[in-house]
Design a protein around this motif. Structure first.
Motif, PDB file in Angstrom:
ATOM      1  N   UNK A 193      41.827  31.658  28.443  1.00 51.69           N
ATOM      2  CA  UNK A 193      43.023  32.559  28.376  1.00 51.69           C
ATOM      3  C   UNK A 193      43.112  32.595  30.020  1.00 51.69           C
ATOM      4  N   UNK A 194      41.865  33.093  30.643  1.00 49.44           N
ATOM      5  CA  UNK A 194      41.944  34.116  32.279  1.00 49.44           C
ATOM      6  C   UNK A 194      42.278  32.728  32.773  1.00 49.44           C
ATOM      7  N   UNK A 195      42.562  32.089  33.097  1.00 49.98           N
ATOM      8  CA  UNK A 195      42.548  31.081  34.030  1.00 49.98           C
ATOM      9  C   UNK A 195      44.145  30.805  34.069  1.00 49.98           C
ATOM     10  N   UNK A 196      44.802  31.116  32.312  1.00 52.47           N
ATOM     11  CA  UNK A 196      45.961  30.105  32.238  1.00 52.47           C
ATOM     12  C   UNK A 196      47.001  31.489  33.299  1.00 52.47           C
ATOM     13  N   UNK A 197      46.501  33.265  32.606  1.00 56.84           N
ATOM     14  CA  UNK A 197      47.134  33.789  33.381  1.00 56.84           C
ATOM     15  C   UNK A 197      46.987  33.478  35.123  1.00 56.84           C
ATOM     16  N   UNK A 198      46.575  32.555  35.652  1.00 53.72           N
ATOM     17  CA  UNK A 198      46.885  32.277  37.194  1.00 53.72           C
ATOM     18  C   UNK A 198      45.803  33.124  38.081  1.00 53.72           C
ATOM     19  N   UNK A 199      44.978  31.904  38.760  1.00 55.86           N
ATOM     20  CA  UNK A 199      44.073  32.217  39.786  1.00 55.86           C
ATOM     21  C   UNK A 199      44.548  32.607  41.186  1.00 55.86           C
ATOM     22  N   UNK A 200      44.056  33.956  41.768  1.00 56.77           N
ATOM     23  CA  UNK A 200      44.321  34.564  42.676  1.00 56.77           C
ATOM     24  C   UNK A 200      42.879  33.863  44.336  1.00 56.77           C
ATOM     25  N   UNK A 201      43.265  33.634  45.589  1.00 61.58           N
ATOM     26  CA  UNK A 201      42.315  33.138  45.897  1.00 61.58           C
ATOM     27  C   UNK A 201      41.186  34.453  45.997  1.00 61.58           C
ATOM     28  N   UNK A 202      40.110  33.318  46.646  1.00 59.75           N
ATOM     29  CA  UNK A 202      38.790  34.661  46.566  1.00 59.75           C
ATOM     30  C   UNK A 202      38.629  34.786  47.691  1.00 59.75           C
ATOM     31  N   UNK A 203      37.934  35.958  48.421  1.00 55.10           N
ATOM     32  CA  UNK A 203      37.468  36.816  48.924  1.00 55.10           C
ATOM     33  C   UNK A 203      35.940  36.406  50.152  1.00 55.10           C
ATOM     34  N   UNK A 204      35.782  35.404  50.611  1.00 53.60           N
ATOM     35  CA  UNK A 204      34.353  34.782  50.591  1.00 53.60           C
ATOM     36  C   UNK A 204      33.339  35.715  51.145  1.00 53.60           C
ATOM     37  N   UNK A 205      34.080  36.295  52.554  1.00 54.90           N
ATOM     38  CA  UNK A 205      32.782  36.404  53.418  1.00 54.90           C
ATOM     39  C   UNK A 205      33.285  37.848  53.609  1.00 54.90           C
ATOM     40  N   UNK A 206      32.987  38.782  54.264  1.00 52.92           N
ATOM     41  CA  UNK A 206      32.551  40.181  54.661  1.00 52.92           C
ATOM     42  C   UNK A 206      32.325  40.542  56.089  1.00 52.92           C
ATOM     43  N   UNK A 207      32.922  41.225  56.431  1.00 52.74           N
ATOM     44  CA  UNK A 207      32.241  42.247  58.178  1.00 52.74           C
ATOM     45  C   UNK A 207      31.547  44.001  58.220  1.00 52.74           C
ATOM     46  N   UNK A 208      31.741  44.076  56.842  1.00 55.99           N
ATOM     47  CA  UNK A 208      31.924  45.571  57.004  1.00 55.99           C
ATOM     48  C   UNK A 208      30.221  45.873  56.614  1.00 55.99           C
ATOM     49  N   UNK A 209      29.435  44.597  56.604  1.00 56.94           N
ATOM     50  CA  UNK A 209      27.566  45.065  56.535  1.00 56.94           C
ATOM     51  C   UNK A 209      27.647  43.238  57.126  1.00 56.94           C
ATOM     52  N   UNK A 210      25.830  43.750  57.239  1.00 59.03           N
ATOM     53  CA  UNK A 210      25.034  42.873  57.821  1.00 59.03           C
ATOM     54  C   UNK A 210      24.267  41.839  57.427  1.00 59.03           C
ATOM     55  N   UNK A 211      23.691  41.963  55.944  1.00 61.59           N
ATOM     56  CA  UNK A 211      22.626  42.001  55.544  1.00 61.59           C
ATOM     57  C   UNK A 211      23.077  40.532  54.428  1.00 61.59           C
ATOM     58  N   UNK A 212      22.980  39.992  55.111  1.00 62.82           N
ATOM     59  CA  UNK A 212      23.628  38.290  54.115  1.00 62.82           C
ATOM     60  C   UNK A 212      23.286  37.321  55.188  1.00 62.82           C
ATOM     61  N   UNK A 213      24.470  35.900  54.872  1.00 62.15           N
ATOM     62  CA  UNK A 213      24.376  34.397  55.626  1.00 62.15           C
ATOM     63  C   UNK A 213      25.498  34.740  56.916  1.00 62.15           C
ATOM     64  N   UNK A 214      25.392  34.545  57.813  1.00 58.90           N
ATOM     65  CA  UNK A 214      27.059  34.164  58.749  1.00 58.90           C
ATOM     66  C   UNK A 214      27.268  32.827  58.145  1.00 58.90           C
ATOM     67  N   UNK A 215      28.345  32.661  58.985  1.00 59.50           N
ATOM     68  CA  UNK A 215      29.605  31.962  58.107  1.00 59.50           C
ATOM     69  C   UNK A 215      28.682  30.520  59.571  1.00 59.50           C
ATOM     70  N   UNK A 216      29.144  29.020  59.178  1.00 55.36           N
ATOM     71  CA  UNK A 216      28.176  28.388  60.732  1.00 55.36           C
ATOM     72  C   UNK A 216      29.026  28.912  62.047  1.00 55.36           C
TER      73      UNK A 216
END
Length: 663
Positions: A193-216
């Motif tokens: 039911x959730x998917x049938x309502x339509x999916x939005x593209x997903x934000x997968x990076x942030x620039x407001x903090x540093x603790x994480x994995x950097x992109x390639x």
């Protein structure tokens, strides 16, 4: 068959609690069960250690972020060690192998056009690390997933997006073609039911903090950190070596302080994956994760098993009221087997459960002690008294044929329940073996056979009881490993896949037994061993203020903190019957808007006929600890008033939705 079995990786914002223990014990049970059935199971668990919330928590404690992550991650590892959890790998998202794997996945998705650069604006909750639109937040600022208690932040920043909308139709096709991909089925319907309502593209990076994995590095955009869900979910593949260059893997990984680095690919386990998750993270595992896998051309999960939440004595776990239960506290108070049994027996898989010490003690004193422990004691006692423990040459193939047919039926039924992820029904079914054995002892009375000098018949009967216990030990080992080892010691048998195949799958019988004494299993527990768990939690407050919260006020009054712990709900009585041994008690089934009705034992039989109660609404004290009355579990209390004119149920003026809280 090779299988990958996973728990979620647990977020290191706090130490383990009963919910973490439930998920991990479930996975441990399934690994042990599948291994007995002959499968090669790779059991994966671990910790999720990146994100803004962890970065901020470390700053609050005044230590480096990695030091904070190390300390909490080790608490999870210590807890699972104390519970003898048989995992094959403990993955951490700060491990170098995981970082390499996530960066490789990002690169592949980007090259395929599934990741693109854009900008994101939305209300962000640090607590649950989720974005919401302005229409989704409560009162323009509060997070809807945090019960409206935490403020969100308006975030507008550059971001890389995963083209989730591109996979909407493929996801719907997967759900349709694989009806068991998400279990229980109502959770699969919820996702559809959730998917049938339509999916939005997903934000997968942030620039407001540093603790994480950097992109390639090839993207030359080092300010971007890969956001939590792509990072966290990829652990299921990174732990098996996905994306690693095995020509250089030893050089890449050997200098890192990792335990058990993946120096050779184990991706063959990925072809048959089962994830066990809580319902709060279903969307991420049933929508985001399969879409990521489609983008990477990796096999999709065979099963996503979704369980409910646990409350404590009917109250949601919360630091503010101090009722968060830590698994090590339970282990220090009760044997782990009792806790494991309680978790799997108390609630159907997929539904919410409630932990109370009284309910746990009732399970131990009733089913475990009376039915199982007592049966083993009777066998040991009679085999010692009549045959000096020697039951060799005791099996009679032609005796007790109908009982053996019943044993066969019970075992087949039990296996079917376990294979369909219904452990509570599995336990109900296995317990039929104990009911059968204890009833036979009463009816056949082996002591009478001895008096009649029928020692051969008596020995054959005790052989059957020993075989029942042997079969039960094999079936119950995944749930009661320590206790079943004791049973196997008493019977001088092994618990392994070969024995499981012989006694359970092929329904064979052991010809000879040499019984030996072991310590009594599941001794009775007289009273709760842990301190009351639902007292308000007060930290860094003046003593006078603490006293006002922790103690009732004088003059028979209570303060607001006590009152807020009382949960009274409106429910509809959907079934009612008299208890045969009582003139005062009725057994009611009450719909409180939960996934299944509550059973409540009420002392109103002298004032209400059962047929007049069905369909009526009543007020229910919903967070009362479960209790056993006349052999029946009561999960709440019907509220009523009584005077010289009789008794009357408390009701609302007008009909209300089941589960509505009275305040």
């Amino acid at each position: 068959m090779k299988k990958l079995l996973t728990t979620p990786i647990y977020y290191v914002n706090d130490v383990p609690h009963i919910g973490h223990a439930y998920t991990t014990i479930l996975a441990d049970v399934m690994k042990k069960y599948w291994t007995l059935r002959g499968d090669d199971v790779f059991f994966l668990t671990g910790t999720d250690e990146h994100g803004q919330k962890i970065e901020e928590a470390a700053k609050k404690h005044g230590i480096k972020t990695i030091e904070y992550a190390n300390s909490i991650s080790e608490k999870f590892r210590d807890t699972w060690r104390e519970y003898d959890i048989d995992y094959d790998k403990f993955i951490r998202t700060t491990y170098f192998e995981h970082i390499l794997s996530v960066q490789k996945a990002f690169e592949i998705m980007y090259d395929r056009g599934d990741i693109y650069k854009g900008a994101y604006e939305g209300m962000y909750c640090v607590g649950c690390e989720s974005f919401f639109t302005q229409t989704q937040v409560i009162d323009g600022i509060y997070c809807p997933d945090c019960s409206g208690k935490k403020e969100t932040r308006l975030v507008k920043e550059e971001s890389y997006f995963f083209a989730l909308s591109k996979y909407q139709d493929k996801l719907l096709a997967w759900y349709k073609e694989n009806p068991d991909c998400i279990m229980p089925s109502h959770k699969r319907n919820e996702v559809i039911k959730f998917v049938e309502q339509g999916l939005q593209d997903l934000s997968i990076t942030r620039i407001s903090f540093e603790w994480g994995i950097k992109i390639p590095l090839k993207l030359r955009d080092s300010k971007h950190i890969i956001y939590v869900w792509l990072d966290a979910l990829m652990n299921y593949a990174s732990a098996l070596g996905y994306g690693l260059d095995y020509n250089n893997a030893k050089e890449q990984l050997s200098y890192k302080m990792e335990q058990n680095p993946c120096l050779e690919s184990k991706m063959e386990y990925f072809n048959n994956t089962t994830h066990i998750v809580g319902k709060d993270i279903l969307r991420f595992h049933a929508i985001y994760w399969p879409a990521f896998l489609m983008s990477l051309d990796l096999p999709l999960p065979k099963h996503i098993l979704v369980h409910g939440w646990w409350t404590i004595d009917g109250v949601k776990m919360s630091k503010s009221i101090g009722n968060v239960i830590h698994p090590l506290d339970i282990k220090n108070a009760y044997p782990t087997d009792i806790f494991r049994y309680f978790l799997l027996r108390e609630v159907p898989f997929g539904q919410d459960g409630d932990f109370s010490q009284i309910a746990l003690i009732n399970r131990n004193n009733g089913e475990l002690s009376n039915d199982l422990g007592n049966l083993l004691n009777r066998l040991i006692g009679m085999s010692e008294k009549y045959f000096q423990f020697d039951l060799s040459k005791s099996y009679d193939e032609n005796a007790y044929v109908s009982q053996k047919e019943e044993i066969s039926r019970i075992i087949k039924q039990s296996l079917a329940y376990m294979d369909s992820m219904q452990p509570h029904k599995f336990l109900e079914s296995v317990w039929e073996l104990f009911y059968l054995a204890n009833t036979m002892i009463t009816q056949i009375a082996p002591w009478e056979l001895i008096k009649q000098e029928k020692s051969t018949e008596c020995k054959a009967f005790l052989n059957l009881i020993a075989n029942i216990l042997a079969k039960a030990a094999l079936l119950l080992y995944p749930i009661l490993p320590n206790s079943c080892k004791e049973i196997s010691k008493a019977l001088n048998i092994s618990i392994d896949s070969k024995q499981f195949d012989t006694l359970i799958i092929k329904q064979g019988y052991i010809q000879d037994f040499m019984i030996q004494k072991v310590c009594a299993l599941f001794p009775k527990i007289e009273e709760p061993r842990m301190k009351t768990m639902h007292q308000p939690f007060v930290e860094n407050k003046p003593q006078k203020e603490k006293d006002s919260i922790n103690k009732p006020c004088i003059n028979d009054t209570i303060n607001i903190d006590y009152f807020q712990q009382i949960v009274i709900k409106v429910g509809t009585i959907i079934a009612a019957e008299k208890l045969t041994k009582s003139k005062k008690l009725l057994k009611l089934q009450v719909d409180l808007g939960e996934e299944k009705p509550r059973q409540i034992i009420a002392g109103i039989a002298e004032f209400y006929d059962t047929e007049n109660l069905i369909g009526t609404q009543a007020c229910v004290l919903a967070n009362l600890a479960p209790a056993k009355l006349m052999g029946e579990i009561s999960q709440g209390m019907i509220l009523a008033c009584k005077d010289e004119n009789g008794l009357s149920l408390l009701r609302t003026e007008h009909a209300r939705v089941n589960g509505s809280r009275i305040s």
